[in-house]
Write a protein that holds these residues in place. Structure first.
Motif, PDB file in Angstrom:
ATOM      1  N   ILE A  58       0.873  -1.167   0.000  1.00 11.42           N
ATOM      2  CA  ILE A  58       0.000   0.000   0.000  1.00 11.42           C
ATOM      3  C   ILE A  58       0.910   1.217   0.000  1.00 11.42           C
ATOM      4  O   ILE A  58       1.716   1.398   0.916  1.00 11.42           O
ATOM      5  N   GLN A  61       0.104   8.013   1.953  1.00 15.64           N
ATOM      6  CA  GLN A  61      -0.080   8.413   3.349  1.00 15.64           C
ATOM      7  C   GLN A  61      -1.377   7.795   3.853  1.00 15.64           C
ATOM      8  O   GLN A  61      -2.461   8.339   3.676  1.00 15.64           O
ATOM      9  N   VAL A  62      -1.274   6.649   4.506  1.00 11.38           N
ATOM     10  CA  VAL A  62      -2.442   5.890   4.936  1.00 11.38           C
ATOM     11  C   VAL A  62      -2.288   5.491   6.405  1.00 11.38           C
ATOM     12  O   VAL A  62      -1.295   4.865   6.770  1.00 11.38           O
ATOM     13  N   VAL A  66      -6.405   2.044   8.652  1.00  9.27           N
ATOM     14  CA  VAL A  66      -6.976   1.866   7.309  1.00  9.27           C
ATOM     15  C   VAL A  66      -6.249   0.740   6.582  1.00  9.27           C
ATOM     16  O   VAL A  66      -6.870  -0.084   5.909  1.00  9.27           O
ATOM     17  N   ARG A  67      -4.939   0.675   6.730  1.00  7.56           N
ATOM     18  CA  ARG A  67      -4.174  -0.405   6.106  1.00  7.56           C
ATOM     19  C   ARG A  67      -4.685  -1.770   6.557  1.00  7.56           C
ATOM     20  O   ARG A  67      -4.710  -2.732   5.794  1.00  7.56           O
ATOM     21  N   LEU A  90     -10.119   0.342   1.421  1.00  7.76           N
ATOM     22  CA  LEU A  90      -9.114   1.379   1.635  1.00  7.76           C
ATOM     23  C   LEU A  90      -9.692   2.763   1.362  1.00  7.76           C
ATOM     24  O   LEU A  90      -9.497   3.703   2.142  1.00  7.76           O
ATOM     25  N   ARG A  91     -10.423   2.875   0.254  1.00  9.29           N
ATOM     26  CA  ARG A  91     -11.010   4.170  -0.096  1.00  9.29           C
ATOM     27  C   ARG A  91     -12.039   4.602   0.954  1.00  9.29           C
ATOM     28  O   ARG A  91     -12.028   5.747   1.417  1.00  9.29           O
ATOM     29  N   MET A  94     -10.419   5.788   4.164  1.00 11.26           N
ATOM     30  CA  MET A  94      -9.870   7.141   4.069  1.00 11.26           C
ATOM     31  C   MET A  94     -10.989   8.179   4.128  1.00 11.26           C
ATOM     32  O   MET A  94     -10.872   9.211   4.808  1.00 11.26           O
ATOM     33  N   ALA A 102     -10.569  10.937  -1.443  1.00 16.88           N
ATOM     34  CA  ALA A 102      -9.542   9.901  -1.563  1.00 16.88           C
ATOM     35  C   ALA A 102      -9.774   9.015  -2.778  1.00 16.88           C
ATOM     36  O   ALA A 102     -10.911   8.686  -3.114  1.00 16.88           O
ATOM     37  N   VAL A 104      -8.086   5.407  -4.777  1.00 20.29           N
ATOM     38  CA  VAL A 104      -7.187   4.263  -4.646  1.00 20.29           C
ATOM     39  C   VAL A 104      -7.128   3.522  -5.975  1.00 20.29           C
ATOM     40  O   VAL A 104      -8.161   3.144  -6.521  1.00 20.29           O
ATOM     41  N   VAL A 122      -2.576   4.960  -2.995  1.00 20.44           N
ATOM     42  CA  VAL A 122      -3.607   5.772  -2.343  1.00 20.44           C
ATOM     43  C   VAL A 122      -3.264   7.259  -2.464  1.00 20.44           C
ATOM     44  O   VAL A 122      -2.177   7.690  -2.085  1.00 20.44           O
ATOM     45  N   PRO A 124      -4.727  10.497  -0.913  1.00 13.70           N
ATOM     46  CA  PRO A 124      -5.685  10.941   0.101  1.00 13.70           C
ATOM     47  C   PRO A 124      -6.520  12.151  -0.326  1.00 13.70           C
ATOM     48  O   PRO A 124      -7.707  12.219  -0.041  1.00 13.70           O
TER      49      PRO A 124
END
Length: 203
Positions: A58, A61-62, A66-67, A90-91, A94, A102, A104, A122, A124
């Protein structure tokens, strides 16, 4: 704007199991979510014509929370449906944390030996903040019942917790069930959201 509003509300619903249960900048910086071993562990047999996930990254900046939303792991079968669901997770994760724009993107590289390297990039976008907190319906001053303030991050979970706090407080005060719903109105130009709590007596 309508599409953005639907994405926000949809994400909040999934994360909090209430009206806002789907809801909500950083600069993308390379960061790997998982270790990427060179080969699939020897104990895993790779069926013919079935790709295995050999690497999973991934990038961007996550937040760690969220990861951790993705379910795919190194050594698993590279199931397209699962990988696409992970991208959406993931989206949505965020968005729920205030990154309403965001995006992805997922890419997959076949190593030619029954393995696949998967990457989620990703972006953001801007971090949205709360511009105002108001109430509608019954004339009730909720300023002392919520912890939300102007310039707070538009975090879906926190907005939902405050909705519940307001509903419980008003129910105790009235001596009967009061229903409070939450709405967010994003302002794309200013990267803000207006939060409205709608108050009504239970039917």
């Amino acid at each position: 704007m309508a599409g953005l509003m639907l994405a926000v509300i949809g994400c909040m619903r999934r994360l909090t199991m209430a009206l806002l249960g789907t809801c909500f900048a950083g600069l993308a910086a390379a960061a790997g979510a998982h270790a990427t071993p060179a080969t699939v562990p020897a104990t895993i047999a790779v069926p013919n014509n079935v790709a295995m996930v050999r690497g999973l990254r991934i990038v961007g900046q996550v937040p760690d929370a969220v990861r951790n939303l993705i379910s795919s792991q190194i050594g698993m079968v590279a199931d397209t449906e699962r990988l696409v669901t992970d991208r959406e997770q993931l989206r949505d994760g965020m968005i729920s944390r205030g990154y309403l724009e965001a995006q992805v993107q997922m890419s997959r590289d076949d190593d030619g030996q029954g393995g696949m390297f998967v990457k989620y990039a990703v972006k953001p976008g801007p971090l949205y903040r709360i511009s105002e907190v108001t109430s509608r319906g019954r004339m009730v001053d909720i300023s002392a019942l919520t912890t939300l303030s102007v310039d707070d991050i538009a975090d879906a979970d926190r907005i939902e917790r405050n909705r519940m706090m307001v509903e419980q407080a008003l129910t105790r005060r009235a001596g009967k069930r009061v229903v409070v719903t939450s709405e967010v109105q994003p302002n794309r130009a200013e990267h803000t959201v207006a939060v409205t709590f709608r108050i009504a007596a239970a039917k």
